[in-house]
Scaffold this motif. Structure first.
Motif, PDB file in Angstrom:
ATOM      1  N   VAL A 232      42.767  48.969  39.342  1.00 57.32           N
ATOM      2  CA  VAL A 232      41.689  47.986  39.448  1.00 57.32           C
ATOM      3  C   VAL A 232      40.706  48.246  38.316  1.00 57.32           C
ATOM      4  CG1 VAL A 232      39.753  47.143  40.837  1.00 57.32           C
ATOM      5  CG2 VAL A 232      41.923  47.702  41.940  1.00 57.32           C
ATOM      6  N   ALA A 233      40.298  47.176  37.633  1.00 53.43           N
ATOM      7  CA  ALA A 233      39.319  47.283  36.552  1.00 53.43           C
ATOM      8  C   ALA A 233      38.197  46.291  36.810  1.00 53.43           C
ATOM      9  CB  ALA A 233      39.972  47.003  35.200  1.00 53.43           C
ATOM     10  N   VAL A 234      36.961  46.676  36.463  1.00 52.74           N
ATOM     11  CA  VAL A 234      35.806  45.818  36.726  1.00 52.74           C
ATOM     12  C   VAL A 234      34.867  45.813  35.533  1.00 52.74           C
ATOM     13  CG1 VAL A 234      35.899  46.289  39.204  1.00 52.74           C
ATOM     14  CG2 VAL A 234      34.379  47.644  37.768  1.00 52.74           C
ATOM     15  N   ARG A 235      34.125  44.793  35.414  1.00 53.07           N
ATOM     16  CA  ARG A 235      32.923  44.586  34.611  1.00 53.07           C
ATOM     17  C   ARG A 235      32.552  43.130  34.836  1.00 53.07           C
ATOM     18  NH1 ARG A 235      29.858  47.302  30.516  1.00 53.07           N
ATOM     19  NH2 ARG A 235      27.948  46.091  30.341  1.00 53.07           N
ATOM     20  N   ASP A 236      32.562  42.287  33.807  1.00 50.25           N
ATOM     21  CA  ASP A 236      32.374  40.851  34.030  1.00 50.25           C
ATOM     22  C   ASP A 236      33.545  40.297  34.840  1.00 50.25           C
ATOM     23  OD1 ASP A 236      30.969  41.752  31.623  1.00 50.25           O
ATOM     24  OD2 ASP A 236      30.312  39.677  31.459  1.00 50.25           O
ATOM     25  N   ALA A 237      34.737  40.831  34.570  1.00 53.08           N
ATOM     26  CA  ALA A 237      35.944  40.421  35.285  1.00 53.08           C
ATOM     27  C   ALA A 237      36.337  41.487  36.297  1.00 53.08           C
ATOM     28  CB  ALA A 237      37.083  40.197  34.298  1.00 53.08           C
ATOM     29  N   VAL A 238      37.127  41.077  37.279  1.00 53.66           N
ATOM     30  CA  VAL A 238      37.773  41.998  38.207  1.00 53.66           C
ATOM     31  C   VAL A 238      39.273  41.779  38.059  1.00 53.66           C
ATOM     32  CG1 VAL A 238      38.105  42.659  40.609  1.00 53.66           C
ATOM     33  CG2 VAL A 238      35.833  41.993  39.804  1.00 53.66           C
ATOM     34  N   LEU A 239      39.992  42.833  37.652  1.00 52.17           N
ATOM     35  CA  LEU A 239      41.413  42.737  37.362  1.00 52.17           C
ATOM     36  C   LEU A 239      42.193  43.686  38.254  1.00 52.17           C
ATOM     37  CD1 LEU A 239      41.277  42.822  33.439  1.00 52.17           C
ATOM     38  CD2 LEU A 239      41.060  40.843  34.954  1.00 52.17           C
ATOM     39  N   VAL A 240      43.417  43.274  38.620  1.00 54.77           N
ATOM     40  CA  VAL A 240      44.291  44.091  39.462  1.00 54.77           C
ATOM     41  C   VAL A 240      45.679  44.099  38.833  1.00 54.77           C
ATOM     42  CG1 VAL A 240      45.303  44.383  41.749  1.00 54.77           C
ATOM     43  CG2 VAL A 240      42.982  43.492  41.533  1.00 54.77           C
ATOM     44  N   SER A 241      46.317  45.277  38.828  1.00 57.10           N
ATOM     45  CA  SER A 241      47.661  45.394  38.272  1.00 57.10           C
ATOM     46  C   SER A 241      48.452  46.436  39.041  1.00 57.10           C
ATOM     47  CB  SER A 241      47.609  45.792  36.794  1.00 57.10           C
ATOM     48  OG  SER A 241      48.901  46.087  36.300  1.00 57.10           O
ATOM     49  N   PRO A 242      49.722  46.163  39.358  1.00 51.99           N
ATOM     50  CA  PRO A 242      50.542  47.176  40.026  1.00 51.99           C
ATOM     51  C   PRO A 242      51.070  48.238  39.075  1.00 51.99           C
ATOM     52  CG  PRO A 242      51.822  45.191  39.704  1.00 51.99           C
ATOM     53  CD  PRO A 242      50.430  44.878  39.243  1.00 51.99           C
TER      54      PRO A 242
ATOM     55  N   LEU B  82      32.888  52.198  38.665  1.00 56.54           N
ATOM     56  CA  LEU B  82      33.980  52.113  39.629  1.00 56.54           C
ATOM     57  C   LEU B  82      34.521  53.504  39.950  1.00 56.54           C
ATOM     58  CD1 LEU B  82      36.026  50.187  41.115  1.00 56.54           C
ATOM     59  CD2 LEU B  82      37.452  50.425  39.066  1.00 56.54           C
ATOM     60  N   SER B  83      34.863  53.718  41.214  1.00 62.50           N
ATOM     61  CA  SER B  83      35.520  54.952  41.634  1.00 62.50           C
ATOM     62  C   SER B  83      36.486  54.622  42.766  1.00 62.50           C
ATOM     63  CB  SER B  83      34.496  55.998  42.095  1.00 62.50           C
ATOM     64  OG  SER B  83      33.719  55.507  43.173  1.00 62.50           O
ATOM     65  N   PHE B  84      37.438  55.527  42.990  1.00 64.09           N
ATOM     66  CA  PHE B  84      38.339  55.394  44.132  1.00 64.09           C
ATOM     67  C   PHE B  84      38.184  56.651  44.973  1.00 64.09           C
ATOM     68  CE2 PHE B  84      42.375  55.949  46.372  1.00 64.09           C
ATOM     69  CZ  PHE B  84      42.480  54.710  46.990  1.00 64.09           C
ATOM     70  N   VAL B  85      37.574  56.496  46.148  1.00 63.61           N
ATOM     71  CA  VAL B  85      37.331  57.626  47.035  1.00 63.61           C
ATOM     72  C   VAL B  85      37.631  57.198  48.470  1.00 63.61           C
ATOM     73  CG1 VAL B  85      35.582  58.694  45.550  1.00 63.61           C
ATOM     74  CG2 VAL B  85      34.868  57.055  47.281  1.00 63.61           C
ATOM     75  N   ASN B  86      38.146  58.123  49.233  1.00 71.29           N
ATOM     76  CA  ASN B  86      38.407  57.891  50.654  1.00 71.29           C
ATOM     77  C   ASN B  86      39.234  56.630  50.896  1.00 71.29           C
ATOM     78  OD1 ASN B  86      38.205  58.514  53.423  1.00 71.29           O
ATOM     79  ND2 ASN B  86      36.414  57.190  53.675  1.00 71.29           N
TER      80      ASN B  86
ATOM     81  N   GLY C 104      38.206  54.046  24.603  1.00 70.75           N
ATOM     82  CA  GLY C 104      38.644  54.102  25.988  1.00 70.75           C
ATOM     83  C   GLY C 104      37.459  54.140  26.915  1.00 70.75           C
ATOM     84  N   HIS C 105      36.809  52.994  27.114  1.00 62.64           N
ATOM     85  CA  HIS C 105      35.653  52.952  28.013  1.00 62.64           C
ATOM     86  C   HIS C 105      36.035  53.386  29.419  1.00 62.64           C
ATOM     87  CE1 HIS C 105      33.472  51.070  24.841  1.00 62.64           C
ATOM     88  NE2 HIS C 105      34.119  49.931  24.902  1.00 62.64           N
ATOM     89  N   GLY C 106      37.239  52.998  29.850  1.00 64.70           N
ATOM     90  CA  GLY C 106      37.731  53.374  31.159  1.00 64.70           C
ATOM     91  C   GLY C 106      39.146  53.909  31.052  1.00 64.70           C
ATOM     92  N   ILE C 107      39.453  54.959  31.798  1.00 65.08           N
ATOM     93  CA  ILE C 107      40.764  55.600  31.739  1.00 65.08           C
ATOM     94  C   ILE C 107      41.223  55.872  33.163  1.00 65.08           C
ATOM     95  CG2 ILE C 107      42.103  57.512  30.789  1.00 65.08           C
ATOM     96  CD1 ILE C 107      39.726  58.033  28.886  1.00 65.08           C
TER      97      ILE C 107
ATOM     98  N   VAL D 147      38.002  51.451  35.065  1.00 71.75           N
ATOM     99  CA  VAL D 147      39.308  51.297  35.695  1.00 71.75           C
ATOM    100  C   VAL D 147      39.582  52.508  36.563  1.00 71.75           C
ATOM    101  CG1 VAL D 147      40.527  52.321  33.715  1.00 71.75           C
ATOM    102  CG2 VAL D 147      41.761  50.805  35.279  1.00 71.75           C
ATOM    103  N   ALA D 148      40.254  52.283  37.688  1.00 77.85           N
ATOM    104  CA  ALA D 148      40.627  53.353  38.611  1.00 77.85           C
ATOM    105  C   ALA D 148      41.965  52.998  39.240  1.00 77.85           C
ATOM    106  CB  ALA D 148      39.551  53.547  39.684  1.00 77.85           C
ATOM    107  N   TYR D 149      42.624  54.009  39.790  1.00 76.39           N
ATOM    108  CA  TYR D 149      43.911  53.788  40.442  1.00 76.39           C
ATOM    109  C   TYR D 149      43.860  54.290  41.876  1.00 76.39           C
ATOM    110  CZ  TYR D 149      48.836  53.985  41.652  1.00 76.39           C
ATOM    111  OH  TYR D 149      50.040  53.803  42.286  1.00 76.39           O
ATOM    112  N   GLY D 150      44.459  53.527  42.792  1.00 76.78           N
ATOM    113  CA  GLY D 150      44.541  53.941  44.183  1.00 76.78           C
ATOM    114  C   GLY D 150      45.294  52.909  45.000  1.00 76.78           C
ATOM    115  N   ASN D 151      45.866  53.324  46.099  1.00 76.77           N
ATOM    116  CA  ASN D 151      46.597  52.436  47.012  1.00 76.77           C
ATOM    117  C   ASN D 151      47.648  51.604  46.291  1.00 76.77           C
ATOM    118  OD1 ASN D 151      45.044  53.393  49.114  1.00 76.77           O
ATOM    119  ND2 ASN D 151      43.626  51.663  49.119  1.00 76.77           N
TER     120      ASN D 151
END
Length: 744
Positions: free
Chosen positions: A170-180, A202-206, A434-437, A162-166
């Motif tokens: 956004v979280a990914v693996r088998d699924a792709v999830l989006v949350s505000p 997953l990363s959020f860069v540039n 916490g696999h993703g934070i 999971v990562a945050y940006g814009n």
């Protein structure tokens, strides 16, 4: 011949060969110092179905030439540059190719004739010889449309990174999830499946989210998590090509990633190293440096993660020579120095507070955490109190502006990078790891066995309690599930919708629950030791004993009677409309039963044999099909599934045998159907299809039980365990997640 004349002729011949590029009938690379280029494709063959699409990576190897290369496609196929029902539309991006590669996209019309086609990719550059590369294309017929509808299926879990940006998580693996906000999530269906059928790292860069498909070595880019662009990984030198990539970092207008490459030293075995690559466009990559030479057996480094900060690259991973986790640092990406060693593998590294922090695990259990000196990662790294890591597992690492955060075994470790001892906090019970934070400045999101959010690491809102479902049913406007809480099971519920995030409703440990159903206005669960569980709302449950001690595998209701079937010939039936009182049935011979259904005035039980009964008390063995996994009743008939067979019957005595449609993705794969359900207007059967090392979910629908429509679920590499149908959505569950289909 005079000596001078002979030397003159040889010199003239050499000049002539040089002028011709030193070539003779070759379409490969140029020779000498003349400008030239070559083409190569990955893959060199594709199999697509009518109406489908696919991509091919085109790599260019240049020699003394940097101009544009115009790409085209030719061959014995109905090719076109724009889509048409009977054409294969092709396009290259970019075209002309100005870097080291491009992506060929093929879009097949619905009426393209099936068969094998020999195609050629041609590259043209002004003043240079054309270069070509062969491509084999096999067109398969589109699946025959059966009597059932085609549903739109979307994976809703798991998503670990999971990562945050814009403005969104956004979280990914088998699924792709989006949350505000980290609490309300939307599942996104990708336009094409990743080759691995999952995204990672997953990363959020540039200003963009970047994820990796490790099987195809492709890079997925998105600004909002909903619309994604796929980049082929075109790299120079093209060999050896990395088998995996680390997360992508960004420095001074350039993207960087480190690849895991392998080589061989004569017959002494493989060597391994990390190669750092750079790119301006996420498609064309160039080698910058390496952690060790592949011609030396001392090079045995496997990179896991990459970070950049304070003018330094830091990569962590495992050194197989010393069987230990290591951290390496470089200021220019070319020369790397080992600065820290510890544990068995360092898995994550991150920069914050002017220092790097790395975490990993030790052999035999236990974690490790290390911190670099401030402003100078080339100095001595210090040990931090490690997180609890009982064995190898995915670890998340995040920086919230003040602290580095990781989580394991239900606990959060918060390091400031200076003090060895961290602060602690607890995750909600069913999240565990916490696999993703990620952190957005006001809200923390932890992705693990489930996921949760918190503004302060103390007050939690769970979004999804554990991703280990075992059985599912639907009733009274909600899905009800049993979820694994090893070594027992507990109950959870989820509101019907496009994202059915279930939460534990009854945390009381129960014996394993093998089947759930909504019968005669109440929820019924059956499981081990002949136990039956009853609930009116899916929240409060009561346990009922039966005369059987065998595991019960299926349950049905009809004619005022409940019937449960199980292993070793176990069949129990209730008193009239009374599921709290059960009796042992007669007439079975010890076979295992896995499913039961009621229709046309009779019960039909299936498993190692088929039995029928008009009252649930006395049963008769039939001479029909042998082993059957499940059965459902609808549209006046019983329909049963077992492996690669479908059976139809109006009475449970005489059966018609059918073959399910083949998968266009694995046409020679073995279909294994395990569950079937009647929606009220059509059947849905679920299972998997596999061939050696490849496999994916397999779902079909039918209104009449005879002609079946294959569903588009090729993006999942796991077979459904169970399926339930609501008013608007069908929910198929997996051991590690769920899939939702919108009903017509």
């Amino acid at each position: 011949m005079r000596k001078g004349t002979r030397y003159g002729l040889l010199a003239g011949l050499a000049l002539l060969l040089a002028a011709c590029g030193g070539q003779s009938g070759s379409t490969g690379g140029g020779g000498g110092s003349n400008p030239s280029f070559t083409l190569s494709l990955n893959p060199t063959s594709r199999t697509l179905q009518q109406g489908g699409s696919g991509q091919v990576s085109v790599s260019l190897t240049r020699q003394n030439f940097s101009g544009g290369v115009t790409l085209s496609l030719e061959g014995n196929a109905p090719l076109a540059t724009s889509p048409a029902p009977d054409k294969i539309a092709w396009s290259f991006n970019p075209n002309p190719a100005t870097g080291n590669g491009a992506t060929l996209t093929l879009q097949l019309g619905q009426n393209v004739p099936p068969g094998s086609y020999s195609l050629t990719v041609r590259g043209q550059a002004q003043g240079l010889q054309d270069r070509t590369a062969p491509l084999s294309l096999t067109v398969q017929p589109a699946p025959t449309q059966g009597s059932g509808p085609s549903l739109t299926w979307t994976t809703v879990f798991p998503a670990y990174d999971v990562a945050y940006g814009n403005g969104v998580f956004v979280a990914v693996r088998d699924a792709v999830l989006v949350s505000p906000d980290g609490q309300n999530w939307e599942a996104v269906r990708l336009p094409q499946p990743p080759k691995c059928r999952e995204l990672d790292r997953l990363s959020f860069v540039n200003g963009r989210f970047l994820a990796l498909d490790m099987c195809g070595i492709t890079i997925w880019e998105s600004s909002d998590g909903r619309t994604w662009t796929v980049h082929a990984f075109n790299v120079q030198p093209s060999s050896p090509k990395p088998s995996e990539l680390t997360r992508i970092v960004f420095k001074d207008g350039t993207y960087y990633t480190m690849g895991r490459v392998s080589g061989y030293v004569t017959n002494q075995g493989p060597t391994r190293a990390g190669w750092l690559y750079s790119s301006q466009d996420l498609t064309n990559w160039t080698k910058v440096g390496e952690t060790g030479p592949l011609d030396n057996l001392s090079s045995q480094f496997i990179p896991s993660d990459l970070a950049f900060g304070g003018g330094y690259f830091v990569v962590v991973g495992e050194d197989l020579n010393v069987d230990a986790g290591v951290a390496l640092v470089s200021a220019n990406g070319q020369t790397w120095t080992r600065v820290a060693t510890g544990g068995m593998e360092l898995m994550r590294v991150l920069f914050g507070n002017n220092r790097f922090v790395a975490i990993g695990f030790r052999g035999g259990g236990g974690g490790i955490a290390l911190a670099s000196p401030p402003n100078d990662p080339t100095g001595s790294w210090t040990s931090l109190t490690p997180p609890d890591v009982p064995s190898y597992r995915r670890l998340g690492l995040a920086f919230d502006g003040t602290r580095f955060l990781t989580a394991s075994e239900g606990k959060i470790w918060a390091y400031d990078g200076t003090t060895a001892n961290p602060n602690y906090a607890s995750l909600p019970r069913y999240i565990n790891d916490g696999h993703g934070i990620a952190f957005n400045g006001s809200q923390y999101v932890f992705m693990g066995d489930g996921f949760a959010s918190s503004p302060d690491l103390r007050n939690w809102t769970t979004g999804f309690d554990t991703n280990y479902p075992g059985a599912v049913t639907y009733g009274n406007g909600k899905f009800v599930l049993s979820v694994v809480d090893y070594p027992s099971a507990i109950f959870a519920t989820a509101a019907e919708g496009p994202f059915p995030a279930w939460r534990v409703s009854d945390p009381t440990p129960r014996a394993d629950i093998d089947r759930l159903a909504f019968l005669n206005g109440q929820f019924v669960g059956v499981g081990q030791s002949g136990r039956v569980y009853l609930s009116n709302d899916g929240n409060s449950w009561n346990q009922v004993s039966t005369p059987s001690t065998q595991s019960l595998e299926g349950v049905a209701y009809g004619g005022g009677t409940y019937v449960a079937v199980g292993l070793s010939g176990a069949i129990v039936y209730s008193g009239p409309n009374n599921p709290t009182s059960w009796n042992l049935a007669s007439g079975t011979n010890g076979e295992d039963f896995f499913g039961v259904a009621y229709g046309n005035g009779r019960f039909v039980a299936v498993g190692e044999a088929v039995y029928t009964s008009s009252d649930g008390a006395t049963w008769t063995k039939q001479t029909g099909p042998g082993f059957i996994n499940d059965v459902a009743f609808g549209n006046g008939q019983f329909v049963a599934v077992s492996g690669d067979k479908i059976y139809r019957s109006t009475d449970g005595v005489t059966w018609q045998t059918l073959t399910p449609p083949p998968s266009p993705v694995i046409p020679n794969g073995r279909v294994a159907l395990g569950r079937i359900v009647w929606t009220g207007s059509f059947f849905i059967a679920v299972g998997g299809v596999s061939e050696i090392f490849d496999g994916h979910a397999y779902i079909i629908t039918s209104t009449d039980g005879q002609s079946w429509t294959l569903q588009d679920t090729f993006f999942l590499n796991e077979s459904p365990l169970d399926i339930a149908v609501g008013n608007q959505y069908a929910l198929a569950i997996f051991r590690y997640g769920a899939l939702v289909g919108r009903l017509p």
